[in-house]
Design an enzyme around this catalytic site. Structure first.
Site, PDB file in Angstrom:
ATOM      1  N   PRO A  29     -97.936 -55.757 -32.486  1.00 28.24           N
ATOM      2  CG  PRO A  29     -96.373 -57.472 -32.294  1.00 28.24           C
ATOM      3  CD  PRO A  29     -97.710 -57.034 -31.799  1.00 28.24           C
ATOM      4  CE  LYS A  86     -97.423 -46.574 -37.379  1.00 33.91           C
ATOM      5  NZ  LYS A  86     -95.998 -46.666 -37.744  1.00 33.91           N
ATOM      6  CG  HIS A 142     -85.611 -50.288 -43.956  1.00 33.52           C
ATOM      7  ND1 HIS A 142     -86.089 -51.564 -43.909  1.00 33.52           N
ATOM      8  CD2 HIS A 142     -84.297 -50.368 -43.689  1.00 33.52           C
ATOM      9  CE1 HIS A 142     -85.097 -52.383 -43.608  1.00 33.52           C
ATOM     10  NE2 HIS A 142     -84.003 -51.680 -43.458  1.00 33.52           N
ATOM     11  CE1 TYR A 182     -95.190 -56.108 -40.235  1.00 28.50           C
ATOM     12  CE2 TYR A 182     -94.408 -54.820 -42.097  1.00 28.50           C
ATOM     13  CZ  TYR A 182     -94.627 -54.948 -40.747  1.00 28.50           C
ATOM     14  OH  TYR A 182     -94.282 -53.917 -39.900  1.00 28.50           O
ATOM     15  CE1 TYR A 213     -95.113 -51.023 -41.339  1.00 24.58           C
ATOM     16  CE2 TYR A 213     -93.266 -49.752 -42.199  1.00 24.58           C
ATOM     17  CZ  TYR A 213     -93.753 -50.873 -41.556  1.00 24.58           C
ATOM     18  OH  TYR A 213     -92.891 -51.843 -41.113  1.00 24.58           O
TER      19      TYR A 213
HETATM   20  P1  RFL Z   1     -91.686 -50.444 -21.320  1.00 25.05           P
HETATM   21  O1  RFL Z   1     -90.636 -50.603 -22.371  1.00 25.05           O
HETATM   22  O2  RFL Z   1     -92.504 -51.605 -20.951  1.00 25.05           O
HETATM   23  O3  RFL Z   1     -90.947 -49.851 -20.035  1.00 25.05           O
HETATM   24  C1  RFL Z   1     -91.605 -49.741 -18.789  1.00 25.05           C
HETATM   25  C2  RFL Z   1     -90.561 -49.774 -17.694  1.00 25.05           C
HETATM   26  O4  RFL Z   1     -91.219 -49.646 -16.423  1.00 25.05           O
HETATM   27  C3  RFL Z   1     -90.673 -50.588 -15.531  1.00 25.05           C
HETATM   28  N1  RFL Z   1     -91.671 -50.891 -14.492  1.00 25.05           N
HETATM   29  C4  RFL Z   1     -91.614 -50.415 -13.235  1.00 25.05           C
HETATM   30  N2  RFL Z   1     -90.751 -49.610 -12.638  1.00 25.05           N
HETATM   31  C5  RFL Z   1     -90.964 -49.312 -11.331  1.00 25.05           C
HETATM   32  N3  RFL Z   1     -92.012 -49.828 -10.625  1.00 25.05           N
HETATM   33  C6  RFL Z   1     -92.901 -50.648 -11.203  1.00 25.05           C
HETATM   34  N4  RFL Z   1     -93.902 -51.154 -10.502  1.00 25.05           N
HETATM   35  C7  RFL Z   1     -92.734 -50.967 -12.562  1.00 25.05           C
HETATM   36  N5  RFL Z   1     -93.413 -51.738 -13.441  1.00 25.05           N
HETATM   37  C8  RFL Z   1     -92.760 -51.681 -14.599  1.00 25.05           C
HETATM   38  C9  RFL Z   1     -90.324 -51.782 -16.413  1.00 25.05           C
HETATM   39  O5  RFL Z   1     -89.345 -52.626 -15.794  1.00 25.05           O
HETATM   40  C10 RFL Z   1     -89.807 -51.084 -17.661  1.00 25.05           C
HETATM   41  O6  RFL Z   1     -88.419 -50.845 -17.600  1.00 25.05           O
HETATM   42  O7  RFL Z   1     -92.717 -49.265 -21.728  1.00 25.05           O
HETATM   43  P2  RFL Z   1     -92.437 -47.908 -22.514  1.00 25.05           P
HETATM   44  O8  RFL Z   1     -91.223 -47.192 -21.963  1.00 25.05           O
HETATM   45  O9  RFL Z   1     -93.732 -47.193 -22.562  1.00 25.05           O
HETATM   46  O10 RFL Z   1     -92.021 -48.342 -23.993  1.00 25.05           O
HETATM   47  C11 RFL Z   1     -92.932 -48.994 -24.834  1.00 25.05           C
HETATM   48  C12 RFL Z   1     -92.201 -49.933 -25.808  1.00 25.05           C
HETATM   49  O11 RFL Z   1     -91.325 -50.750 -25.063  1.00 25.05           O
HETATM   50  C13 RFL Z   1     -93.171 -50.793 -26.618  1.00 25.05           C
HETATM   51  O12 RFL Z   1     -94.284 -50.029 -27.039  1.00 25.05           O
HETATM   52  C14 RFL Z   1     -92.510 -51.386 -27.872  1.00 25.05           C
HETATM   53  O13 RFL Z   1     -91.468 -52.263 -27.538  1.00 25.05           O
HETATM   54  C15 RFL Z   1     -93.551 -52.148 -28.718  1.00 25.05           C
HETATM   55  N6  RFL Z   1     -92.961 -52.851 -29.852  1.00 25.05           N
HETATM   56  C16 RFL Z   1     -92.631 -52.188 -31.009  1.00 25.05           C
HETATM   57  N7  RFL Z   1     -92.824 -50.852 -31.112  1.00 25.05           N
HETATM   58  C17 RFL Z   1     -92.454 -50.172 -32.232  1.00 25.05           C
HETATM   59  O14 RFL Z   1     -92.666 -48.942 -32.292  1.00 25.05           O
HETATM   60  N8  RFL Z   1     -91.830 -50.793 -33.300  1.00 25.05           N
HETATM   61  C18 RFL Z   1     -91.585 -52.142 -33.272  1.00 25.05           C
HETATM   62  O15 RFL Z   1     -90.973 -52.631 -34.216  1.00 25.05           O
HETATM   63  C19 RFL Z   1     -92.024 -52.900 -32.123  1.00 25.05           C
HETATM   64  N9  RFL Z   1     -91.818 -54.213 -32.060  1.00 25.05           N
HETATM   65  C20 RFL Z   1     -92.722 -54.242 -29.777  1.00 25.05           C
HETATM   66  C21 RFL Z   1     -92.154 -54.895 -30.909  1.00 25.05           C
HETATM   67  C22 RFL Z   1     -93.019 -54.960 -28.610  1.00 25.05           C
HETATM   68  C23 RFL Z   1     -92.775 -56.308 -28.555  1.00 25.05           C
HETATM   69  N10 RFL Z   1     -93.067 -56.964 -27.300  1.00 25.05           N
HETATM   70  C24 RFL Z   1     -92.490 -58.115 -26.826  1.00 25.05           C
HETATM   71  C25 RFL Z   1     -93.934 -56.325 -26.331  1.00 25.05           C
HETATM   72  C26 RFL Z   1     -91.908 -56.234 -30.880  1.00 25.05           C
HETATM   73  C27 RFL Z   1     -92.234 -56.961 -29.722  1.00 25.05           C
HETATM   74  C28 RFL Z   1     -91.980 -58.443 -29.777  1.00 25.05           C
HETATM   75  C1  PHB Z   2     -89.026 -55.766 -35.436  1.00 20.87           C
HETATM   76  O1  PHB Z   2     -88.034 -55.538 -36.148  1.00 20.87           O
HETATM   77  O2  PHB Z   2     -88.920 -56.261 -34.306  1.00 20.87           O
HETATM   78  C2  PHB Z   2     -90.381 -55.431 -35.955  1.00 20.87           C
HETATM   79  C3  PHB Z   2     -90.525 -54.892 -37.221  1.00 20.87           C
HETATM   80  C4  PHB Z   2     -91.789 -54.585 -37.704  1.00 20.87           C
HETATM   81  C5  PHB Z   2     -92.893 -54.819 -36.895  1.00 20.87           C
HETATM   82  C6  PHB Z   2     -92.743 -55.349 -35.618  1.00 20.87           C
HETATM   83  C7  PHB Z   2     -91.476 -55.664 -35.142  1.00 20.87           C
HETATM   84  O3  PHB Z   2     -94.131 -54.530 -37.362  1.00 20.87           O
END
Ligand code: RFL
Ligand code: PHB
Length: 389
Positions: free
Chosen positions: A292, A296, A72, A200, A384
């Site tokens: 989100p 980041k 992108h 967005y 970004y």
């Molecule tokens: P995770 O992915 O939460 O993984 C943590 C793991 O630890 C386990 N765990 C345990 N294991 C053993 N004992 C315990 N007591 C435990 N407690 C928990 C869990 O089961 C899990 O498997 O953290 P990690 O690895 O630091 O990764 C972080 C990312 O997942 C998170 O920052 C991103 O998903 C955030 N995020 C986005 N980030 C981006 O860079 N670009 C995006 O486009 C983006 N979109 C998003 C997002 C997060 C979202 N949500 C729902 C939080 C969109 C959404 C909707």
């Molecule tokens: C996504 O594709 O899930 C997404 C993209 C951009 C964002 C957050 C989530 O800022």
């Protein structure tokens, strides 16, 4: 059992750290409370900075990403009936890659299995001990039996609700937090993306985001009050609301279809300082959360893991603790800048229910300013695509 590094959590942080350590000849075990299927079913991030892609290359897990990710060059903001496009490549010479977190997790799990590295899934009641001294231990139960592991270091990669940050004495940690008075209702659907690039949308009915996972799979979000329930949002209601919030050209082109996932995520900014407590190191969502907006979260998890893997590799190669001592400061310097950007973009693009018309006017003025100022566009683009490591 004894191991050099015990990693708690098999999300992207824990799996990537495990992979980088394994390639450097360092023995690590991952303990994860869920099953692999559950971990893979969480639909989350999808937009990767070039620095994250480069790290996945260095970890040797980028073959499928190279083949299947979408490049992108730009990103858009819809407001006032039209669309403002930021040409990231032209403004700052970098672009983003669209590749789902689920796919990264799958690639890392497969690499780990191929390397014969140990991951203990469905580990219950995980707890960490002795990290203030030189002989930390990790305890858990599995199939009803109590287990224990001795290690040199513990990496807390267990996300926001994990146990590692909670194990730190209150007097040793400071937390900074902001909750936002709304959430994102997101759907995944096997319909073509609304546009070729992510955009967005700023609208008086609330924020919206049109993203994707592939050329045939869309990821879409609308801002909703925190009191809203997923059951109250049948697909038709979601599509109608999204259409109202985006520019008319895009609204006319939307192809709708059934959702294959639907959930509401609250928005939060959070940072815990420091990220090191003796021989316990926090990385990723265990230490910080961003809203989100700006994508980041996963990218910050990757930069933490980069710093932490380098510090651990340095220690095992040279016996020097210098990089371990510097880990928290280095990671936090980058984290706070990404926190600022995510907070700023969230404030710019959402409808804040309890703020008066003044903030709303400021948001509009800032968007008009962005539309007319290359300097402002460059600042947005620079953040970004991700600040340098
Ligand atoms: P995770 O992915 O939460 O993984 C943590 C793991 O630890 C386990 N765990 C345990 N294991 C053993 N004992 C315990 N007591 C435990 N407690 C928990 C869990 O089961 C899990 O498997 O953290 P990690 O690895 O630091 O990764 C972080 C990312 O997942 C998170 O920052 C991103 O998903 C955030 N995020 C986005 N980030 C981006 O860079 N670009 C995006 O486009 C983006 N979109 C998003 C997002 C997060 C979202 N949500 C729902 C939080 C969109 C959404 C909707
Ligand atoms: C996504 O594709 O899930 C997404 C993209 C951009 C964002 C957050 C989530 O800022």
């Amino acid at each position: 059992m004894r191991v050099q590094v015990a990693i708690i959590g098999a999300g992207p942080s824990g799996l990537l750290l495990g992979q980088l350590l394994h390639r450097a000849g360092i023995d690590a075990v991952i303990l994860e409370q869920r099953s692999p299927e559950y971990v893979l079913s969480r639909i989350r991030a999808g937009v990767l900075e070039q620095g994250t892609v480069a790290l996945l290359e260095r970890a040797g897990v980028a073959a499928r990403l190279r083949a299947e990710s979408l490049a992108h060059r730009g990103v858009g903001i819809a407001f006032g009936g039209s669309r403002l496009r930021f040409d990231l490549q032209e403004l700052v010479g970098k672009s983003m890659a669209v590749y789902g977190q689920t796919e990264i997790t799958r690639d890392l799990m497969e690499a780990r299995a191929a390397a014969g590295a140990r991951t203990i899934y469905e580990a219950e009641e995980v707890s960490v001990h002795g990290f203030a001294g030189t002989k930390p231990t990790v305890r858990w139960t599995k199939d009803g039996a109590a287990r224990e592991l001795e290690c040199d270091f513990i990496a807390g990669c267990d996300g926001f609700h994990g146990v590692t940050r909670a194990a730190v004495p209150q007097s040793a940690i400071r937390c900074f937090e902001r909750e936002y008075p709304f959430g994102w209702l997101g759907i995944l659907s096997d319909t073509p993306p609304v546009d070729l690039e992510i955009f967005y949308a700023f609208h008086e009915r609330g924020f919206a985001l049109c993203s994707m996972r592939s050329t045939s799979r869309s990821r879409l979000y609308v801002q909703v009050p925190l009191t809203e329930r997923v059951e109250d949002w049948p697909d038709e209601r979601f599509w109608a609301e999204l259409r109202r919030r985006i520019d008319p050209d895009a609204a006319a082109r939307i192809v709708t279809g059934p959702s294959i996932e639907k959930s509401i995520a609250p928005l939060r900014s959070f940072v815990a300082e420091p990220m090191r407590f003796g021989r316990l190191f926090l990385a990723g969502d265990a230490a910080h959360i961003v809203p989100p907006t700006g994508a980041k979260g996963l990218n910050l998890a990757a930069s933490d893991v980069h710093y932490l893997s380098q510090a651990l590799i340095g220690w095992y190669r040279t016996g020097s603790a210098a990089e371990l001592d510097g880990y928290s400061g280095r990671a936090l310097a980058r984290i706070w800048k990404a926190e600022r950007f995510s907070w700023w973009l969230t404030r710019l693009l959402h409808r804040f229910p309890d703020e008066g018309e003044f903030l709303w006017k400021m948001q509009q003025a800032e968007l008009e300013y962005l539309a007319g100022s290359r300097a402002a566009q460059t600042a947005l683009a620079e953040n970004y695509v991700g600040l340098p490591y």
